[in-house]
Design an enzyme around this catalytic site. Structure first.
Site, PDB file in Angstrom:
ATOM      1  N   LEU A  97       0.830  -1.183  -0.149  1.00 14.66           N
ATOM      2  CA  LEU A  97      -0.075  -0.193   0.070  1.00 14.66           C
ATOM      3  C   LEU A  97       0.812   1.389  -0.061  1.00 14.66           C
ATOM      4  O   LEU A  97       1.895   1.185   0.720  1.00 14.66           O
ATOM      5  CB  LEU A  97      -0.934   0.045   1.138  1.00 14.66           C
ATOM      6  CG  LEU A  97      -1.894  -0.957   1.407  1.00 14.66           C
ATOM      7  CD1 LEU A  97      -2.638  -0.968   2.947  1.00 14.66           C
ATOM      8  CD2 LEU A  97      -3.154  -0.947   0.488  1.00 14.66           C
ATOM      9  N   LYS A 132      -5.041  -1.010  10.176  1.00 17.12           N
ATOM     10  CA  LYS A 132      -3.889  -1.910   9.299  1.00 17.12           C
ATOM     11  C   LYS A 132      -3.154  -2.802  10.703  1.00 17.12           C
ATOM     12  O   LYS A 132      -2.653  -2.152  11.448  1.00 17.12           O
ATOM     13  CB  LYS A 132      -2.900  -0.774   8.875  1.00 17.12           C
ATOM     14  CG  LYS A 132      -1.999  -1.347   8.156  1.00 17.12           C
ATOM     15  CD  LYS A 132      -0.945  -0.292   7.576  1.00 17.12           C
ATOM     16  CE  LYS A 132       0.056  -0.625   6.435  1.00 17.12           C
ATOM     17  NZ  LYS A 132       1.009  -1.646   7.092  1.00 17.12           N
ATOM     18  N   CYS A 436      37.459   7.030  -2.405  1.00 16.91           N
ATOM     19  CA  CYS A 436      38.429   6.833  -3.483  1.00 16.91           C
ATOM     20  C   CYS A 436      39.217   8.289  -3.914  1.00 16.91           C
ATOM     21  O   CYS A 436      40.128   8.254  -4.567  1.00 16.91           O
ATOM     22  CB  CYS A 436      37.839   6.478  -4.873  1.00 16.91           C
ATOM     23  SG  CYS A 436      36.855   7.747  -5.606  1.00 16.91           S
TER      24      CYS A 436
HETATM   25  S1  IVH Z   1      -4.979  -4.466   1.837  1.00 19.24           S
HETATM   26  C1  IVH Z   1      -4.197  -4.473  -2.402  1.00 19.24           C
HETATM   27  N1  IVH Z   1      -5.632  -4.118   4.492  1.00 19.24           N
HETATM   28  O1  IVH Z   1      -0.024  -3.686   4.942  1.00 19.24           O
HETATM   29  C2  IVH Z   1      -4.353  -4.304  -1.056  1.00 19.24           C
HETATM   30  N2  IVH Z   1      -3.292  -4.447   3.998  1.00 19.24           N
HETATM   31  O2  IVH Z   1       1.572  -1.648   4.102  1.00 19.24           O
HETATM   32  C3  IVH Z   1      -3.600  -5.178   0.010  1.00 19.24           C
HETATM   33  N3  IVH Z   1      -1.884  -4.845   5.978  1.00 19.24           N
HETATM   34  O3  IVH Z   1       0.978  -5.603   2.449  1.00 19.24           O
HETATM   35  C4  IVH Z   1      -3.530  -4.951   1.404  1.00 19.24           C
HETATM   36  N4  IVH Z   1      -3.657  -4.424   7.545  1.00 19.24           N
HETATM   37  O4  IVH Z   1       0.237  -6.667   4.589  1.00 19.24           O
HETATM   38  C5  IVH Z   1      -4.785  -4.258   3.735  1.00 19.24           C
HETATM   39  N5  IVH Z   1      -6.613  -4.100   6.503  1.00 19.24           N
HETATM   40  C6  IVH Z   1      -5.483  -4.241   5.903  1.00 19.24           C
HETATM   41  C7  IVH Z   1      -4.192  -4.348   6.210  1.00 19.24           C
HETATM   42  C8  IVH Z   1      -3.031  -4.542   5.370  1.00 19.24           C
HETATM   43  C9  IVH Z   1      -2.353  -4.711   7.369  1.00 19.24           C
HETATM   44  C10 IVH Z   1      -0.664  -4.902   5.532  1.00 19.24           C
HETATM   45  C11 IVH Z   1      -0.569  -6.034   4.344  1.00 19.24           C
HETATM   46  C12 IVH Z   1       0.030  -4.923   3.209  1.00 19.24           C
HETATM   47  C13 IVH Z   1       0.752  -4.199   4.136  1.00 19.24           C
HETATM   48  C14 IVH Z   1       1.079  -2.588   3.327  1.00 19.24           C
END
Ligand code: IVH
Length: 750
Positions: A97, A132, A436
């Site tokens: 994200l 998140k 260098c």
């Molecule tokens: S959506 C296409 N929702 O945050 C979108 N991600 O910084 C896919 N993550 O790789 C991710 N909570 O591992 C989504 N509620 C949430 C999330 C979340 C944690 C993580 C996930 C992602 C990362 C990106």
């Protein structure tokens, strides 16, 4: 390191001094293997080799108990590095994200989406907002209702097969009823605070090894080769997204999550749907307020466009979707002392100042280094000369405030002048490369000072090599940053081409390599094989791997798609040389002119000078330049940088030596069965049913190349009302021109 080799020096044959020396070496080897595995997530030893080292360590300790180190590796758990996981290619890429750090960023995100979709400010547009989760993402694939595999995100395209481990997590159903035939469920594996504390307590009792935070504990527990260990760890899982599905889950994000819940997945109960920024930000504030009481770590709030057909239209950038954003919680701050300022030299020669700090814990992580960006930053001004930190400069000995936000590299945010030692002196940024001794110069308009040593600068060479073998570039198994450093300092490899002659040059290389500490016959052969496997390489990776300034992954992919072969790219860059030189001369003239004065007559003179420079440029050169800069996403900066690299004789010779040994493969056309696949399309005038960005993304997803300018290579011009010179030029060249409706009908969106 082969196990045979380790067995060669038996502890019983050792004298005490040798034993002590070997224990010291083993502590370093095992420590760096643990770092590679746990911290870098990039294991550099096989399980067997790791185990062999641990056994050797234990055997010596048994023989000489009084030599056992306080920080003995035998006191540290740490499963063998996970080189043993097989790989799984995700049917659909796992995205990450992009981030928002304040309300303004969120407003921009929402406005950008409205713009992209062409929605008026009052048209309804709903978003979900949810915590998140601070864990690690996992993709679960179900076929006919059965869990067939589970994979970590890895690089987004390929992850590790952790199926056996995922099966031990009770939140993850192994069978589903009434699910689509194919369903990939994505979400986060995490550990609750209570479970984390209990696990650490058990760990401390059992063997002393504890985890720094719940996320490390979750990651360390999931990525165990022995699934019974995972089973003993209390992991949880929230579903929040999906990959491939054979039938749509719903037409909204909210509906899809409810569907996943009905299939037996946990979804986060703080997920809500809102109609505008204000409500979203209020929910953010309420989640942040309740953060401590949640019982698990979260590091922000994720907003997603609720309408799934909008999500489809918005699509994605190279690694992040346009329809979602993570609004991170504010950074953590801490005060500590600045012990030294070191200069690191990067692959493009950039001199980057690094703050060496008295270690301090910032948000649960011990920080001892922070970036100081560049010399202006240290001096207390921004790139326009305006004061930052109220103009306070940063000096060795200062008490400084460290700022750390998520995965972002910590930085020095503030200075406490009241604590400045009397003898602290302003920092003088070096004007010579510390590696260098070549002159380090700062070009007009560049915030960064760069070493001019090029290939003779060992630091640049090593960084170039590290970049070359990095994940998004050649990604050679067994040849990571550490090995490259060692091979370079031993004089084995000076430039990328040398990697591909290793086997040949060292006819007896096997012999030599295996005599090196850390290598056995098998690992040497494996390395040569891994290198050979990469002789055939995607063109985009090759272009990116060269580490040319301004040519990142996206530009490399754009170039590869456009030229489809190395020779075509090189021919165009070579042909564009004189045009690029004229362009740069004109630009430099502009800068110089601006610096003096900006009166009208001078400007007029300048544009005349520019005209002259261009007039003297051969037309083939201009055509090549137009072709290069006509690629959507490739501007003059990238073009000049390519030409500069290709025209520099020693750089060029080094590139040619490399390319000679490789077979670059053309990118697969994204779609071959669409009517516009392989065609070069230009959009001009105003479009009414889609925005320009959307039109471009859609055309590219159908295998077309989108160009910004009309040339003889253009196949199709899509002209909306108000189309000007491009339409005239297309008409002159006899290029087919259609309107927006005809385009939509052509690509099946009408
Ligand atoms: S959506 C296409 N929702 O945050 C979108 N991600 O910084 C896919 N993550 O790789 C991710 N909570 O591992 C989504 N509620 C949430 C999330 C979340 C944690 C993580 C996930 C992602 C990362 C990106």
């Amino acid at each position: 390191m082969s196990s045979e080799e380790n067995a060669m020096t038996k502890p019983s044959d050792m004298d005490e001094a040798t034993a002590k020396q070997r224990l010291d070496e083993l502590a370093i080897l095992l420590g760096s293997a643990n770092d590679a595995y746990y911290q870098d997530d990039a294991p550099d030893l096989s399980d067997a080799d790791y185990d062999a080292l641990k056994r050797e360590n234990a055997a010596i300790e048994a023989q000489f108990p009084h030599l056992k180190r306080d920080d003995s590796p035998s006191e540290q758990v740490g499963a063998a590095p996970a080189a043993g996981f097989s790989k799984i290619t995700h049917a659909e890429r796992m995205l990450s994200l992009s981030n928002a750090f304040d309300g303004g960023d969120v407003e921009d995100f929402v406005a950008g989406i409205r713009r992209y979709l062409g929605l008026s400010p009052d048209a309804p547009l709903a978003f979900t907002a949810e915590p998140k989760i601070d864990g690690l993402s996992l993709s679960l694939r179900y076929e006919q209702g059965q869990l067939v595999h589970a994979a970590t995100r890895g690089d987004g395209s390929t992850g590790e097969n952790v199926t056996a481990n995922a099966r031990t997590i009770s939140d993850i159903p192994t069978t589903l009823e009434n699910a689509p035939d194919i369903l990939e469920v994505r979400g986060e594996v995490y550990m609750s605070h209570a479970d984390f504390a209990a696990l650490n307590e058990r760990q401390a009792e059992a063997d002393g090894k504890t985890f720094a935070n719940p996320r490390n504990a979750a990651a360390g527990s999931l990525r165990q080769l022995d699934a019974s260990i995972t089973k003993s760890r209390p992991l949880k899982f929230f579903a929040y997204a999906w990959g491939e599905v054979s039938a749509p889950l719903s037409d909204t994000q909210t509906g899809a999550l409810e569907h996943l819940q009905s299939l037996g997945f946990q979804i986060n109960d703080r997920t809500k749907t809102f109609n505008g920024c204000e409500e979203m930000l209020a929910h953010y504030a309420s989640i942040e307020e309740g953060r401590a009481g949640l019982g698990y770590d979260i590091d922000g709030v994720v907003y997603k466009v609720d309408n799934l057909s909008y999500q489809r239209r918005l699509g994605m950038r190279s690694t992040t979707p346009r329809w979602a954003i993570a609004h991170k919680f504010p950074a953590e701050l801490a005060w500590t002392t600045l012990e030294a300022i070191d200069i690191q030299v990067g692959r493009t020669g950039a001199l980057s100042p690094v703050a060496r700090l008295a270690p301090v814990t910032v948000g649960g992580v011990v920080v001892s280094n922070a970036t100081l960006h560049n010399e202006d930053y240290i001096a207390g001004r921004d790139s326009n000369g305006a004061p930052i930190r109220d103009g306070k400069d940063i000096r060795v000995g200062d008490t400084v405030q460290i700022y750390r936000a998520g995965d972002v590299i910590p930085k020095v945010a503030d200075v406490d002048l009241s604590k400045r030692p009397d003898d602290a002196v302003p920092y003088h940024f070096p004007t010579e490369c510390p590696e260098c001794n070549s002159q380090a110069i700062r070009e007009e308009g560049d915030a960064v000072r760069r070493c001019t040593g090029g290939l003779i600068c060992p630091a640049q060479a090593v960084e170039k090599l590290k970049h070359f073998v990095s994940r998004a570039a050649f990604d050679i198994e067994g040849l990571g940053a550490k090995q490259v450093e060692a091979f370079h300092s031993d004089g084995w490899i000076a430039e990328p081409a040398d990697i591909f002659t290793l086997r040949k040059r060292y006819g007896e290389a096997m012999q030599q390599l295996k005599n090196r500490e850390g290598w056995g016959e098998k690992s040497a052969e494996n390395l040569f094989q891994a290198i050979d496997d990469k002789r055939e390489i995607a063109l985009a990776r090759l272009i990116f791997a060269l580490g040319i300034r301004h040519v990142g992954e996206v530009a490399a992919a754009d170039l590869a798609r456009h030229y489809a072969s190395w020779d075509a790219l090189a021919a165009t860059v070579d042909a564009a040389a004189s045009a690029a030189i004229a362009h740069r001369a004109a630009e430099e003239a502009i800068v110089a002119e601006r610096a003096r004065a900006a009166d009208e007559s001078r400007r007029a003179n300048l544009s005349a000078a520019r005209e002259t420079a261009w007039a003297e440029t051969p037309s083939e050169a201009k055509a090549a330049w137009d072709d290069l800069t006509g690629i959507d996403g490739i501007g003059a900066t990238v073009a000049v940088s390519l030409v500069t690299t290709f025209q520099q004789p020693s750089e060029r010779a080094s590139i040619d030596r490399l390319v000679e040994m490789l077979t670059p493969t053309a990118p697969e056309a994204r779609a071959t069965d669409s009517p516009v696949a392989g065609k070069t399309v230009v959009f001009t005038g105003s479009l009414e049913k889609m925005t320009r960005a959307e039109a471009k993304a859609r055309a590219e997803s159908l295998g077309a190349k989108v160009s910004g300018s009309v040339s003889a290579k253009t196949d199709l011009l899509v002209a909306g009302p108000g189309a000007g010179s491009k339409a005239t030029k297309a008409a002159d060249l006899g290029i087919e021109t259609i309107d927006e409706d005809a385009w939509l009908a052509l690509v099946g969106d009408g």
